[in-house]
Design an enzyme around this catalytic site. Structure first.
Site, PDB file in Angstrom:
ATOM      1  N   ARG A 239       0.737  -1.246  -0.513  1.00  0.00           N
ATOM      2  CA  ARG A 239       0.184   0.027  -0.285  1.00  0.00           C
ATOM      3  C   ARG A 239       0.920   1.315  -0.102  1.00  0.00           C
ATOM      4  NH1 ARG A 239      -3.437  -2.597  -1.722  1.00  0.00           N
ATOM      5  NH2 ARG A 239      -5.746  -2.838   0.083  1.00  0.00           N
ATOM      6  N   GLU A 268      -3.360   8.607  -4.414  1.00  0.00           N
ATOM      7  CA  GLU A 268      -3.582   6.889  -5.104  1.00  0.00           C
ATOM      8  C   GLU A 268      -4.670   7.609  -6.110  1.00  0.00           C
ATOM      9  OE1 GLU A 268      -4.030   2.368  -5.933  1.00  0.00           O
ATOM     10  OE2 GLU A 268      -1.522   2.935  -5.299  1.00  0.00           O
ATOM     11  N   HIS A 287      -0.903   0.348  -9.668  1.00  0.00           N
ATOM     12  CA  HIS A 287      -1.612  -0.816  -8.469  1.00  0.00           C
ATOM     13  C   HIS A 287      -2.288  -2.514  -9.700  1.00  0.00           C
ATOM     14  CE1 HIS A 287      -3.879  -1.147  -4.886  1.00  0.00           C
ATOM     15  NE2 HIS A 287      -3.791  -2.610  -5.104  1.00  0.00           N
TER      16      HIS A 287
END
Ligand code: DGY
Length: 329
Positions: A239, A268, A287
């Protein structure tokens, strides 16, 4: 009898949607961007089940609006976007999708490690820009992977799968985890338990595989980069918020570490004017750790299975807050 109402916050692979057909009345948010929070607020008032993604903020306020909500099913293994305590207080089980994305995420970790160590992205750009004129003894020199030391931060399923792959590269593998694992497993994987500090000091590659909690927020900050080797490369497929992006920028910019490869960022998506994007020795992908066709289908299927179980009042096959069942007994 009317079917339970479900809101699915994005189009997911058919494996999941097919399972829901005829079992629930489904509304799918078909936009490319996630539903705005306001839309979630409207939808949640009226549904029995929510199938959501890591891009949806499922906070206390939202959960409290869901007066008929019986289950929250997240199509991801991580669930830091969900207020688990708030759901648990209301007796709402939360499902996630552990296991099925382990290998795909470990594969991507290795893709990033190899690409960063051997400057694959820079080299590809070099060729396309027409700069390849001859074989040069000093051109695009990278770091050796074989024989290097790999430090794995967090030794759950994905960390272990990364270690398994390192065997083929004859690496020394250090790991740090909240709990040391059994000696038998350490031997099988050929890994050594290390303190966080030792791992930072001795690793050529540091790969992050912890979940995001309060305790792991900015686990990598200025002091951690100060402890790392100037030749070290950081890989983050966990993360974004586990790494302080300003500290990472400074560490790479000033040569405290050699570079990084990120699948996740904070925030993000990364902002287009982030200074990180100006660093040639930083590689970023959007991601995509679990983004293989098979894995995403399995995740969608698992999320649908969790959702259906919750709608039927059964225990979720994969539940992150099983204490909701203890309270019901
Ligand atoms: C997860 O599942 O938590 C990943 O980040 C996305 O697959």
């Amino acid at each position: 009898m009317s079917l339970p109402k479900v809101f699915v916050t994005r189009r997911i692979p058919d494996a999941g949607l097919d399972l829901l057909q005829n079992r629930a009345s489904i509304e799918i948010w078909t936009e490319r961007q996630p539903p705005p929070y306001k839309v979630l607020q409207d939808k949640i008032r009226d549904i029995d089940g929510l199938l959501c993604l890591l891009t949806d903020r499922i906070d206390k306020n939202l959960i409290e609006l869901g007066t008929s909500l019986k289950v929250i099913s997240q199509m991801a293994v991580g669930y830091d976007n969900i207020d688990v305590a708030a759901a648990t207080a209301r007796g709402i089980p939360i499902g996630n999708t552990p296991g099925v994305l382990t290998e795909a995420t470990a594969d991507l970790t290795w893709a990033l490690l190899m690409a960063a160590s051997r400057k694959i992205v820079e080299a590809e750009r070099f060729v396309r820009e027409g700069r390849w004129q001859t074989w040069e003894p000093m051109l695009l020199l990278g770091a050796d992977v074989a024989g290097a030391t790999l430090g794995i931060v967090g030794f759950g399923r994905i960390g272990q799968a990364v270690a398994r792959r390192a065997k083929g590269f004859d690496m020394r593998v250090l790991y740090w985890n909240r709990h040391r694992c059994e000696i038998g497993l350490e031997r099988e994987l050929g890994v050594e338990y290390a303190s966080f500090e030792q791992l930072l000091e001795e690793s050529d590659f540091v790969s992050i595989h912890v979940a995001l909690f309060q305790e792991t927020y900015y686990l990598f900050d200025r002091p951690q980069f100060d402890s790392m080797k100037p030749s070290a490369i950081l890989i983050n497929t966990a993360r974004g918020a586990i790494v302080n992006p300003d500290a990472l920028y400074d560490a790479i910019h000033t040569g405290k570490i050699a570079g990084a490869a990120l699948d996740v960022t904070e925030p993000e998506p990364i902002l287009p004017d982030s200074p990180l994007l100006s660093l040639p020795n930083l590689l970023i992908v959007p991601h995509i750790g679990s983004a293989s066709i098979k894995t995403r289908s399995q995740m969608a299927l698992m999320a649908a299975q969790n959702l259906i179980a919750g709608l039927q009042g059964e225990c979720l096959p994969n539940c992150v807050n099983p204490e909701v069942y203890e309270r019901k007994q």
